[in-house]
Write an enzyme that holds these catalytic residues in place. Structure first.
Site, PDB file in Angstrom:
ATOM      1  N   LYS A 209      12.059  -0.200   3.526  1.00  0.00           N
ATOM      2  CA  LYS A 209      11.857  -1.619   3.187  1.00  0.00           C
ATOM      3  C   LYS A 209      12.943  -2.106   2.232  1.00  0.00           C
ATOM      4  CE  LYS A 209       9.306  -3.847  -0.175  1.00  0.00           C
ATOM      5  NZ  LYS A 209       8.121  -4.191  -0.970  1.00  0.00           N
TER       6      LYS A 209
ATOM      7  N   GLU B 146      12.693  -7.880   4.899  1.00  0.00           N
ATOM      8  CA  GLU B 146      11.769  -8.734   4.142  1.00  0.00           C
ATOM      9  C   GLU B 146      12.513  -9.851   3.405  1.00  0.00           C
ATOM     10  OE1 GLU B 146       9.248  -6.719   1.290  1.00  0.00           O
ATOM     11  OE2 GLU B 146       8.237  -8.559   0.750  1.00  0.00           O
TER      12      GLU B 146
ATOM     13  N   GLY C  41       0.571  -5.927  -0.504  1.00  0.00           N
ATOM     14  CA  GLY C  41       0.524  -5.115  -1.711  1.00  0.00           C
ATOM     15  C   GLY C  41      -0.693  -5.555  -2.498  1.00  0.00           C
TER      16      GLY C  41
ATOM     17  N   LYS D 191       9.209  -8.771   7.810  1.00  0.00           N
ATOM     18  CA  LYS D 191       8.129  -8.948   6.819  1.00  0.00           C
ATOM     19  C   LYS D 191       8.355 -10.276   6.104  1.00  0.00           C
ATOM     20  CE  LYS D 191       5.948  -6.767   2.830  1.00  0.00           C
ATOM     21  NZ  LYS D 191       5.413  -5.515   2.296  1.00  0.00           N
TER      22      LYS D 191
HETATM   23  P1  13P Z   1       2.519  -8.590  -1.882  1.00  0.00           P
HETATM   24  O1  13P Z   1       1.642  -8.484  -0.662  1.00  0.00           O
HETATM   25  O2  13P Z   1       1.803  -8.318  -3.151  1.00  0.00           O
HETATM   26  O3  13P Z   1       3.320  -9.853  -1.875  1.00  0.00           O
HETATM   27  O4  13P Z   1       3.555  -7.386  -1.782  1.00  0.00           O
HETATM   28  C1  13P Z   1       4.155  -7.104  -0.578  1.00  0.00           C
HETATM   29  C2  13P Z   1       5.461  -6.481  -0.816  1.00  0.00           C
HETATM   30  O5  13P Z   1       5.733  -5.409  -0.349  1.00  0.00           O
HETATM   31  C3  13P Z   1       6.446  -7.213  -1.615  1.00  0.00           C
HETATM   32  O6  13P Z   1       7.705  -6.627  -1.429  1.00  0.00           O
END
Ligand code: 13P
Length: 340
Positions: free
Chosen positions: A136, A177, A291, A219
């Site tokens: 990621k 992401e 997260g 993402k």
């Molecule tokens: P959140 O779902 O808390 O936004 O975190 C996801 C994530 O991996 C951020 O890089």
């Protein structure tokens, strides 16, 4: 690069209405979350917390992959099993965060550029040897007065593309992401405009570097109003604009899209994902890679006390279950009342 391996891993990450557990908080982010709950911060408390998450009963029914942090991928369970081995045994694919964080962007006040390309091939190789099969990299785009600049979006898109290319060479699926932050008073249309431009520039950059779209996972953020916006948006509006943005930008070859939660409440993150799936007529799978919206309630229950492990595990499993239902359009807000 073996595109069959990449495509197989990417498909597995979004199959069967499962989602990805983001448990890759950096030390400062983890400290902040622990401090907020008066949890002692140490390598052992982080290990213990993360062991609680990955040994939660039935988690593997709802979770396809877990994103680990540099420290976590090298840690072991109390039974001395390395975390990646434990995950593989229960059918959860181990992944790893490889960026080194969003840093101030030169000549652009209040904007960030994600760093971590230095030595990335070597680091990815090491993580692969430890069991990682996907990675990621998070880019951060901020909405504010006169920002984001095009320069910030372009610089972040180029870094995402370079990272994705390095991962694919080693048969590691890159999770791409580009997060447009929810912070601010902007409305949903502004979020759409910025996210649409960001995704467009990101896919152009990926294409220019010959990144194979069938071996990535996107993402993104959902299209929502800023967290200080006065006008609220309905779940239908959020879902429709989120899908419209993806339809404008995401090639059909991309196997799946796993949303971040970005500060939404647990219920909103589940409900929005559910509606997005109800309205989706596209080939990509649409799931979650949360997260906070997966973990926070469980962390509160755990509270740094291992006597609370079983209760906390019920909470994370229940949250993962509800999000898995949302990934197939079968979630209902009424389910929130049936607590564990
Ligand atoms: P959140 O779902 O808390 O936004 O975190 C996801 C994530 O991996 C951020 O890089």
């Amino acid at each position: 690069m073996n595109i069959k391996i990449l495509n197989k891993t990417a498909i597995a990450l979004v199959a069967n209405s499962k989602g990805i557990l983001a448990m890759d908080e950096s030390h400062p982010t983890c400290k902040k979350r622990f401090d907020d709950l008066n949890i002692n911060v140490s390598e052992e408390s982080r290990r213990s917390y993360r062991e609680m998450l990955i040994t939660a009963e039935s988690l593997f029914n709802y979770i396809s992959g877990a994103i680990l942090f540099d420290e976590t991928i090298k840690q072991k369970t109390k039974k001395n099993v390395p975390f990646p081995d434990h995950l593989n045994t229960i059918g959860i694919i181990p992944g790893i965060k490889v960026d080194s964080g969003a840093k101030p962007f030169s000549c652009h006040p209040n904007e960030k550029i994600t760093e971590g390309l230095d030595n990335l091939p070597k680091r990815v190789e090491e993580y692969k040897a430890l069991g990682a099969r996907f990675a990621k990299w998070r880019a951060v785009i901020t909405i504010g007065e006169n920002i984001p600049s095009k320069a910030c979006i372009i610089a972040n898109a180029q870094a995402l593309a370079r990272y994705a290319s390095i991962c694919q060479e080693m048969d590691i699926v890159p999770i791409v992401e580009p997060e447009v932050l929810m912070d601010g008073a902007h409305d949903i249309n502004k979020c759409f405009e910025v996210t649409n431009e960001t995704q467009s520039i990101v896919f152009e950059a990926l294409d220019k570097l010959d990144v194979n779209f069938s071996g990535i996972i996107l993402k993104p953020n959902m299209i929502t109003p800023g967290n200080k916006c006065n006008s609220k948006s309905s779940v239908e509006e959020i879902s429709k604009l989120t899908i419209k943005c993806l339809e404008n930008n995401v090639p059909k070859e991309v196997p799946g899209i796993a949303f971040l939660s970005g500060g939404q409440t647990d219920q909103d993150a589940s409900n929005n994902l559910n509606y997005i799936n109800k309205f989706n007529n596209n080939p990509w799978k649409l799931t979650f890679s949360y997260g906070r919206a997966l973990q926070l309630e469980a962390m509160k229950r755990w509270q740094g006390n291992n006597n609370n492990i079983l209760e906390a595990q019920k909470i994370i499993s229940n949250r993962a279950h509800l999000n898995s239902l949302a990934a197939s359009g079968k979630y209902d807000l009424k389910m929130e009342k049936n607590k564990y």
